[in-house]
Design an enzyme around this catalytic site. Structure first.
Site: not given
Length: 344
Positions: A125, A160
């Site tokens: 991220h 993920d």
């Protein structure tokens, strides 16, 4: 060829100031499970490798790196409402970035065929000038950028449950890095982006592949997405190396999302990626991202080392809950967006 696991106590130093799902127990669980597993029969185990501060400037703004370092040196704080640093976070952050790059470089050199970097803090991220989603620096993006600069075609497969927005945007405008992500429908989950229509820009158009899937997605559904979308795109792209962002938060017990995979399904997905790479004779480096159930993180991480063989660990299968036509709808949505770029 050789396999390697990179792990160490340094990753325990990154400690939250309050109860937080991304905590040292994630790595401690792997270390504890290793004591009762013949992991050395499968792989060499080595200590983490530190990145240099200037390495981070390949993907992050210098001002951001300085800001993170100074915040850590001041005793810690928050980079965003979800993302902390503590007074001891600098060393594990450099070790996470360095270990993933080392894994990628060594598989390219032929030292290993499969490398697993069990690191934290996670990275997918983290953007060029912003830490977010528990991530400080983008470990996989750094490894990919180093390989790209060597003239290699890099494929990143992010498994993920959350879209790796940081990684995707770093390579959004290039065709030299293919980014493929399977993740929960962003209408229902952080970072609320990662729609199939977000497929890159300019030279990179078509090279960001977002496979958004509905809550309830389980083992069979994720493997169907691999067969229908990921495999044909990888075959057409023909990369020199595959980097896997391995988040184990796709598990049915994970508290932060709503996928229904078992550790069997997680292993099978990695095994499919491994089998593809083996068919082309290209190497794989795998980096730990999310996953917030300790036993799942431990077993699924060590299971990666048994790719191409028999999984070390398994669990009882679960009943599939998702109607077939629902997963087909989601898969077709991705195909419709990408069929002009890939043979889908």
């Amino acid at each position: 060829m050789e396999r390697v696991l990179i792990i160490g106590d340094v990753f325990l130093k990154h400690r939250p100031p309050f109860k937080h799902p991304e905590n040292p127990n994630r790595i401690a669980a792997i270390l504890n499970l290793m004591k009762n597993t013949n992991i050395h029969d499968l792989a060499e185990v080595i200590s983490p490798v530190m990145a240099k501060e200037e390495d981070l400037e390949l993907i992050h703004d210098k001002e951001y790196i300085t800001y993170v370092k100074e915040l850590i040196e001041s005793g810690g704080g928050m980079l965003d409402p979800d993302t902390y640093v503590s007074k001891d976070s600098w060393e594990p952050a450099l070790a996470a970035a360095g270990s993933v790059s080392y894994a990628a470089e060594k598989v390219i050199e032929g030292r290993y065929y499969l490398a697993v970097a069990a690191v934290r803090p996670p990275g997918h991220h983290a953007r060029r000038a912003q830490g977010r989603g528990f991530c400080l620096f983008n470990n996989v993006a750094l490894a990919a950028e180093k390989l790209r600069r060597k003239g290699l075609k890099v494929a990143i497969v992010d498994i993920d449950v959350h879209w790796g927005d940081g990684t995707a945007y770093m390579f959004y405008n290039t065709d030299e890095v293919l980014y493929i992500s399977t993740h929960q429908d962003p209408r229902t989950l952080y970072p609320f982006e990662g729609f199939p229509s977000q497929k890159g820009k300019g030279k990179g158009e078509g090279y960001t592949v977002n496979i958004a899937l509905p809550p309830g997605t389980g083992d069979n559904e994720i493997l169907k997405a691999f067969d229908k979308i990921i495999l044909p795109i990888l075959e057409a792209y023909s990369p020199n190396v595959i980097l896997v962002s391995a988040g184990w938060d796709t598990h049915w017990e994970d508290p932060l999302a709503e996928f229904e995979l078992t550790i069997n399904g997680q292993w099978s997905l990695v095994n499919e990626i491994y089998a593809f790479a083996e068919s082309l004779g290209i190497p794989i480096a795998v980096a730990l991202e999310g996953g917030y159930v300790e036993w799942v993180v431990a077993k699924s991480t060590l299971n990666v080392l048994s790719a191409g063989e028999v999984p070390l660990f398994s669990e009882k299968p679960r009943k599939e809950r998702l109607p077939e036509d629902e997963i087909d709808y989601y898969i077709q949505e991705v195909i419709n967006e990408l069929r002009e770029y890939w043979p889908l």
